[in-house]
Enzyme design. Structure first.
Site: not given
Ligand code: ADP
Length: 164
Positions: A17, A41, A90, A128
């Site tokens: 990040h 999430k 990504r 994460s």
């Protein structure tokens, strides 16, 4: 003045990040990191702590600030006068997700443009989620998150998942 928003869950902020923050902040006058308050999430860290961890991590970037928000990111952006949304891509599924979200956002806010920055090679596989699993297993987080985030993760893991 070009104001950008980099939205996300940031549970917690990683060096992947931070790499995007550094690069995005060089492309606009002001960059606001927008932290979802109600992330689907089910975050490990409460929003207040996610914001605090980011605040400490961005201390060296004078044109970057962090705010949490509820509801639609485009509404948050309009309220802040921001026109550009930054996201990191990504290898793998990030593209499909961003593409779908952008089409929806375009309907709601045609004035908002998405700028995706490719994840740097050393952070391609950093997430994460992976960091939290790694922390739970006692892995060394040094190269993956800022030092204060590694400490917060260790604390969280030992409080929430104590070993006997
Ligand atoms: P979200 O719930 O919106 O996916 P995340 O905190 O997981 O929130 O990610 C925020 C943004 O940062 C997303 O655009 C994501 O693709 C990007 N990102 C996450 N990890 C990395 C990384 N290692 N390198 C580059 N971008 C990343």
């Amino acid at each position: 003045m070009l104001i950008g928003v980099y939205p996300g869950t940031f549970d917690p902020i990683t060096k992947g990040h931070l790499d995007i923050i550094e690069r995005a902040s060089a492309l606009c006058q002001e960059l606001i990191i927008g932290v979802y308050e109600n992330s689907s999430k089910r975050p490990l860290f409460p929003v207040k702590q996610r914001v605090e961890l980011i605040e400490k991590a961005i201390a060296g970037f004078p044109n970057v600030r962090v705010e949490s928000f509820q509801g639609l990111v485009v509404n948050f952006m309009h309220a802040a006068g921001a026109r550009v949304m930054f996201r990191g891509l990504r290898a793998g599924s990030d593209f499909e997700r961003e593409f779908g979200m952008t089409l929806l956002n375009k309907k709601l806010a045609p004035d908002v443009e998405l700028v995706c920055l490719m994840a740097s090679s050393q952070y391609q596989f950093l997430s994460s989620t992976l960091i939290k699993e790694f922390a739970l297993l006692g892995g060394n987080l040094e190269d993956l998150v800022p030092a204060h985030v590694a400490v917060a993760l260790k604390d969280k893991v030992s409080t929430d998942f104590p070993r006997d």
